[in-house]
Design a protein around this motif. Structure first.
Motif, PDB file in Angstrom:
ATOM      1  N   MET A  46       0.828  -1.220   0.000  1.00 44.17           N
ATOM      2  CA  MET A  46       0.000   0.000   0.000  1.00 44.17           C
ATOM      3  C   MET A  46       0.859   1.266   0.000  1.00 44.17           C
ATOM      4  SD  MET A  46      -3.258  -0.180   0.007  1.00 44.17           S
ATOM      5  CE  MET A  46      -4.584  -1.337   0.218  1.00 44.17           C
ATOM      6  N   LEU A  47       1.964   1.221   0.737  1.00 43.94           N
ATOM      7  CA  LEU A  47       2.852   2.394   0.820  1.00 43.94           C
ATOM      8  C   LEU A  47       3.362   2.781  -0.564  1.00 43.94           C
ATOM      9  CD1 LEU A  47       4.738   4.401   2.387  1.00 43.94           C
ATOM     10  CD2 LEU A  47       6.326   2.507   2.652  1.00 43.94           C
ATOM     11  N   ILE A  50       1.145   4.981  -2.779  1.00 41.78           N
ATOM     12  CA  ILE A  50       0.846   6.373  -2.422  1.00 41.78           C
ATOM     13  C   ILE A  50       1.357   7.365  -3.476  1.00 41.78           C
ATOM     14  CG2 ILE A  50       1.262   8.208  -0.713  1.00 41.78           C
ATOM     15  CD1 ILE A  50       0.968   6.097   1.458  1.00 41.78           C
ATOM     16  N   PRO A  51       2.628   7.278  -3.939  1.00 43.31           N
ATOM     17  CA  PRO A  51       3.077   8.275  -4.932  1.00 43.31           C
ATOM     18  C   PRO A  51       2.208   8.367  -6.193  1.00 43.31           C
ATOM     19  CG  PRO A  51       4.955   7.144  -4.006  1.00 43.31           C
ATOM     20  CD  PRO A  51       3.741   6.432  -3.497  1.00 43.31           C
ATOM     21  N   MET A  78      -0.851   7.743  -6.441  1.00 42.78           N
ATOM     22  CA  MET A  78      -2.119   8.306  -5.967  1.00 42.78           C
ATOM     23  C   MET A  78      -2.037   9.829  -5.864  1.00 42.78           C
ATOM     24  SD  MET A  78      -5.020   7.238  -5.129  1.00 42.78           S
ATOM     25  CE  MET A  78      -6.271   8.503  -5.010  1.00 42.78           C
ATOM     26  N   ILE A  79      -0.895  10.309  -5.386  1.00 39.04           N
ATOM     27  CA  ILE A  79      -0.719  11.752  -5.206  1.00 39.04           C
ATOM     28  C   ILE A  79      -0.791  12.470  -6.564  1.00 39.04           C
ATOM     29  CG2 ILE A  79       0.805  13.543  -4.202  1.00 39.04           C
ATOM     30  CD1 ILE A  79      -0.074  11.641  -2.121  1.00 39.04           C
ATOM     31  N   GLY A  80      -0.543  11.720  -7.667  1.00 34.65           N
ATOM     32  CA  GLY A  80      -0.588  12.281  -9.014  1.00 34.65           C
ATOM     33  C   GLY A  80      -1.886  12.994  -9.322  1.00 34.65           C
ATOM     34  N   ILE A  81      -2.915  12.716  -8.542  1.00 39.70           N
ATOM     35  CA  ILE A  81      -4.226  13.338  -8.737  1.00 39.70           C
ATOM     36  C   ILE A  81      -4.139  14.872  -8.651  1.00 39.70           C
ATOM     37  CG2 ILE A  81      -5.081  13.392  -6.349  1.00 39.70           C
ATOM     38  CD1 ILE A  81      -7.660  12.079  -7.386  1.00 39.70           C
ATOM     39  N   ILE A  82      -3.139  15.397  -7.932  1.00 39.38           N
ATOM     40  CA  ILE A  82      -3.082  16.869  -7.787  1.00 39.38           C
ATOM     41  C   ILE A  82      -2.695  17.547  -9.100  1.00 39.38           C
ATOM     42  CG2 ILE A  82      -2.617  16.909  -5.306  1.00 39.38           C
ATOM     43  CD1 ILE A  82       0.236  17.642  -5.883  1.00 39.38           C
ATOM     44  N   ASN A  83      -2.169  16.771 -10.065  1.00 42.11           N
ATOM     45  CA  ASN A  83      -1.871  17.379 -11.367  1.00 42.11           C
ATOM     46  C   ASN A  83      -3.112  17.501 -12.243  1.00 42.11           C
ATOM     47  OD1 ASN A  83       0.747  18.015 -11.038  1.00 42.11           O
ATOM     48  ND2 ASN A  83       1.580  16.307 -12.231  1.00 42.11           N
ATOM     49  N   THR A 118       6.766  10.515   3.801  1.00 44.83           N
ATOM     50  CA  THR A 118       5.720   9.586   3.339  1.00 44.83           C
ATOM     51  C   THR A 118       5.693   8.334   4.218  1.00 44.83           C
ATOM     52  OG1 THR A 118       6.055  10.347   1.067  1.00 44.83           O
ATOM     53  CG2 THR A 118       4.822   8.315   1.346  1.00 44.83           C
ATOM     54  N   ILE A 155      -3.723   3.967   3.118  1.00 48.89           N
ATOM     55  CA  ILE A 155      -3.374   4.606   1.844  1.00 48.89           C
ATOM     56  C   ILE A 155      -4.269   5.824   1.605  1.00 48.89           C
ATOM     57  CG2 ILE A 155      -4.749   2.941   0.521  1.00 48.89           C
ATOM     58  CD1 ILE A 155      -3.005   3.475  -1.861  1.00 48.89           C
ATOM     59  N   SER A 158      -3.253   8.620   4.397  1.00 51.96           N
ATOM     60  CA  SER A 158      -1.912   9.155   4.106  1.00 51.96           C
ATOM     61  C   SER A 158      -1.948  10.035   2.862  1.00 51.96           C
ATOM     62  CB  SER A 158      -0.899   8.048   3.853  1.00 51.96           C
ATOM     63  OG  SER A 158      -1.072   6.991   4.724  1.00 51.96           O
ATOM     64  N   SER A 159      -2.658   9.570   1.799  1.00 49.68           N
ATOM     65  CA  SER A 159      -2.699  10.358   0.571  1.00 49.68           C
ATOM     66  C   SER A 159      -3.343  11.715   0.827  1.00 49.68           C
ATOM     67  CB  SER A 159      -3.491   9.628  -0.514  1.00 49.68           C
ATOM     68  OG  SER A 159      -2.919   8.382  -0.760  1.00 49.68           O
ATOM     69  N   ILE A 210      -0.865  13.950   2.681  1.00 48.22           N
ATOM     70  CA  ILE A 210       0.245  14.394   1.834  1.00 48.22           C
ATOM     71  C   ILE A 210      -0.235  15.407   0.794  1.00 48.22           C
ATOM     72  CG2 ILE A 210       1.977  13.642   0.154  1.00 48.22           C
ATOM     73  CD1 ILE A 210       2.028  10.966   1.755  1.00 48.22           C
ATOM     74  N   ILE A 211      -1.384  15.152   0.174  1.00 43.15           N
ATOM     75  CA  ILE A 211      -1.919  16.103  -0.805  1.00 43.15           C
ATOM     76  C   ILE A 211      -2.179  17.458  -0.138  1.00 43.15           C
ATOM     77  CG2 ILE A 211      -3.947  16.643  -2.230  1.00 43.15           C
ATOM     78  CD1 ILE A 211      -4.044  13.682  -2.977  1.00 43.15           C
ATOM     79  N   LEU A 238       1.163  19.159   0.445  1.00 40.95           N
ATOM     80  CA  LEU A 238       1.776  19.679  -0.784  1.00 40.95           C
ATOM     81  C   LEU A 238       1.062  20.954  -1.242  1.00 40.95           C
ATOM     82  CD1 LEU A 238       2.381  16.402  -2.852  1.00 40.95           C
ATOM     83  CD2 LEU A 238       4.036  17.708  -1.528  1.00 40.95           C
ATOM     84  N   ILE A 263       4.067  22.865  -2.941  1.00 39.36           N
ATOM     85  CA  ILE A 263       5.107  22.012  -3.526  1.00 39.36           C
ATOM     86  C   ILE A 263       4.510  21.290  -4.727  1.00 39.36           C
ATOM     87  CG2 ILE A 263       6.677  20.070  -3.099  1.00 39.36           C
ATOM     88  CD1 ILE A 263       6.415  20.758  -0.091  1.00 39.36           C
ATOM     89  N   PRO A 264       5.096  21.426  -5.929  1.00 40.17           N
ATOM     90  CA  PRO A 264       4.548  20.709  -7.087  1.00 40.17           C
ATOM     91  C   PRO A 264       4.797  19.201  -7.000  1.00 40.17           C
ATOM     92  CG  PRO A 264       6.370  22.134  -7.748  1.00 40.17           C
ATOM     93  CD  PRO A 264       6.227  22.276  -6.279  1.00 40.17           C
ATOM     94  N   TYR A 265       3.949  18.449  -7.702  1.00 36.48           N
ATOM     95  CA  TYR A 265       4.019  16.990  -7.704  1.00 36.48           C
ATOM     96  C   TYR A 265       5.406  16.505  -8.125  1.00 36.48           C
ATOM     97  CZ  TYR A 265       2.785  12.164  -8.985  1.00 36.48           C
ATOM     98  OH  TYR A 265       2.727  10.791  -9.091  1.00 36.48           O
ATOM     99  N   GLU A 266       5.987  17.174  -9.121  1.00 39.11           N
ATOM    100  CA  GLU A 266       7.287  16.753  -9.654  1.00 39.11           C
ATOM    101  C   GLU A 266       8.364  16.784  -8.559  1.00 39.11           C
ATOM    102  OE1 GLU A 266       5.099  18.717 -11.260  1.00 39.11           O
ATOM    103  OE2 GLU A 266       4.609  17.072 -12.653  1.00 39.11           O
ATOM    104  N   TYR A 295       7.787  16.508  -5.263  1.00 38.73           N
ATOM    105  CA  TYR A 295       7.489  15.403  -4.355  1.00 38.73           C
ATOM    106  C   TYR A 295       7.991  14.088  -4.942  1.00 38.73           C
ATOM    107  CZ  TYR A 295       4.927  11.682  -2.076  1.00 38.73           C
ATOM    108  OH  TYR A 295       4.611  10.508  -1.438  1.00 38.73           O
ATOM    109  N   MET A 296       7.804  13.931  -6.266  1.00 35.48           N
ATOM    110  CA  MET A 296       8.162  12.668  -6.909  1.00 35.48           C
ATOM    111  C   MET A 296       9.671  12.426  -6.999  1.00 35.48           C
ATOM    112  SD  MET A 296       5.802  10.657  -7.336  1.00 35.48           S
ATOM    113  CE  MET A 296       6.119   9.412  -8.594  1.00 35.48           C
ATOM    114  N   GLY A 303       9.418  10.413  -4.209  1.00 30.91           N
ATOM    115  CA  GLY A 303       8.278   9.495  -4.356  1.00 30.91           C
ATOM    116  C   GLY A 303       8.528   8.390  -5.347  1.00 30.91           C
TER     117      GLY A 303
END
Lengths: 151, 225
Positions: free
Chosen positions: A80-81, A84-85, A87-92, B10, B32, B35-36, B39-40, B43, B48-51, B53-54, B57
Motif C-alpha cells: 500500500m505504501l 501512495i506516490p 495516488m498523489i498524481g491526482i493533484i496534477n 511519506t 493509503i 496518508s494520501s 500528503i496532498i 503539498l 510544492i509541485p508533484y514533480e 514530491y516525486m 516518491g
C-alpha cells in the motif's frame, strides 16, 4: 539479547539483513523482467514478467522458498505504501473536480463496483458447478472401480 | 536532500496512519487513503509541485516492481488450488474484463464525455504500468489513466468488503478473481485481510487480466470508437 552461534549480531539485525538480501533477489527478477520485456516487446509490465520468472524458478526448485519468503512477505505487507506516490498524481489534474471530471471519476467507481459484484457472483456460481462436476467425475470413477472389485 | 525528505515523511505518515487504522479499524481510515489526503493537503498548503514530491516518491513507487514480483510467493504456495479451479478463474477474468469495458463505455457515452476521455478510462482495471502502455496505444492520456487506475483500485480496496458481504461472497476464489481483475494491485493487497488463498488468486488474476486486458482493450477501442 539472544545471539546466534558465531554471529555477533542479534536475531533482529540478522532478520533485517535477511529481508534486505531477499528484496535484492526480488529486484534481480524484476530487472530480468525489464530485460525480457525490452527484448521481446511483450505487452506486459516488467513486474508481471518477473513474477512469472520467479514462479517458474520456485516450481522447478531452482530457488528455495526460504530464499525469498521473508522479503516477499515484507514487500507484500507494505505494498500500500508504494501506491501512495501514483495516488498523489491526482493533484496534477484539478480538472477532475469539474463537472465532466466528476462524471468521469463517478463512472470509474460505478463500473468498478459493477465488475466486483457481477464477477464475484458469477464466479461463485461457476465455482460450485466446477466443484460439482469434479465430485461427480470422482464419484463416477469410484463407482467404476467398485464395480470392478465386486466382479 | 528533497528526495529523502519526501521519502521519509511519506513513510512516517504511512506508519502513523497504520497505527491509527489499528486503533480505529474503520474502512475510511485505510492507511493509503488517509496518508494520501494528508500528503496532498501538505503539498497544496506548502505549494510544492508533484514533480518535486516525486523526486523522492518515485523511489517508493519503484518498489512496486519487486513487490509485484513477490506475489509469486503466495501464488506458489497455493498453486494446487489454482489448478483445481482453473476454469472458474479463466472465465471469471474474462467476465470481469468484458463487463468492465462495456460498463465504463456505456456510462461515459451516456454522460457524453469526449472520445479521448473514454479511451483514457478504458484500461482502468489493469495494473498501472500496463494500463499506461495500453492508454498510449489506443490514444488516451497515460498519466490521467494512471490516476483513474488508482481510483478503480481504491474503490475495490475501500468498498470491496462491503460488496462481498452484501453479495454473500464467501469463497476465496471468487473474492480473489473479482478483486484482482477489477481493482488490480491496490485491491489485491487488501485481500491480506481475508486469507493467503484470496491473496494468491488475486495476484494471479491481476497478472492474467493485465495480459487479457492488454489484448482486449485495443480490440474494444477499435470496434467501438
Amino acid at each position: 539479547m539472544s545471539l546466534e552461534k558465531g554471529f555477533p549480531f542479534s536475531n533482529d539485525s540478522m532478520r533485517v539483513v535477511r529481508i534486505i538480501a531477499q528484496i535484492l533477489i526480488l529486484y534481480i527478477f524484476y530487472y530480468a523482467g525489464v530485460l525480457i520485456g525490452n527484448l521481446t516487446k511483450l505487452p506486459l509490465p516488467a513486474s508481471v514478467i518477473g513474477l512469472v520468472l520467479l514462479f517458474i524458478c520456485l516450481q522447478l526448485k531452482w530457488i528455495k522458498v526460504d530464499y525469498i519468503k521473508d522479503g516477499a512477505s515484507f514487500l507484500i505487507g507494505f505494498m500500500m505504501l508504494f501506491f501512495i506516490p501514483p495516488m498523489i498524481g491526482i493533484i496534477n489534474y484539478p480538472e477532475l473536480f469539474s463537472l465532466s471530471g466528476s462524471l468521469l471519476m463517478a463512472s470509474v467507481i460505478v463500473s468498478t463496483l459493477f465488475v466486483l459484484i457481477t464477477t464475484s457472483l458469477i464466479c461463485q456460481w461457476i465455482e460450485k458447478k466446477e466443484l460439482a462436476m469434479k465430485e461427480k467425475k470422482e464419484k463416477g470413477e469410484m463407482d467404476h472401480a467398485s464395480k470392478y472389485i465386486h466382479h | 536532500m528533497q528526495a529523502s525528505i519526501s521519502i521519509i515523511s511519506t513513510v512516517i505518515i504511512f506508519l502513523l496512519m497504520v497505527k491509527l487504522h489499528k486503533r480505529f479499524p474503520y474502512q475510511f481510515f485505510m492507511p493509503i487513503l488517509t496518508s494520501s489526503i494528508i500528503i496532498i493537503a501538505g503539498l497544496l498548503l506548502l505549494n510544492i509541485p508533484y514533480e518535486v514530491y516525486m523526486e523522492g516518491g518515485r523511489y517508493l513507487q519503484h518498489l512496486l516492481g519487486p513487490a509485484v514480483v513477490a506475489l509469486a510467493y503466495p501464488l506458489y504456495n497455493q498453486w494446487e488450488m489454482v489448478l483445481k479451479y482453473k476454469y472458474t478463474i479463466l472465465s471469471g477474468i474474462l467476465i470481469a474484463m468484458v463487463s468492465g469495458l462495456i460498463s465504463i463505455y456505456t456510462l461515459l457515452v451516456i454522460f457524453k464525455l469526449d472520445k479521448e476521455l473514454i479511451l483514457t478510462a478504458l484500461p482502468k482495471s489493469i495494473t498501472t504500468p500496463v494500463a499506461m502502455q495500453v492508454s498510449e496505444t489506443i490514444g488516451g492520456i497515460p498519466p490521467l489513466t494512471a490516476v483513474l487506475v488508482m481510483i478503480a483500485g481504491f474503490t475495490g480496496a475501500l468498498l470491496g468488503s462491503v460488496v462481498f458481504s452484501i453479495g454473500k461472497i464467501e469463497s476465496s476464489i471468487s473474492r480473489g478473481i473479482a478483486m484482482g481483475s477489477a481493482s488490480h494491485g491496490v485491491g489485491t493487497s487488501k485481500l491480506v485481510d481475508y486469507s493467503e488463498l484470496d491473496l494468491s488468486i488475486g495476484s494471479l488474476s491481476l497478472g492474467l487480466s493485465a495480459v487479457i486486458g492488454a489484448i482486449l482493450c485495443p480490440i474494444f477501442a477499435y470496434i467501438f470508437m
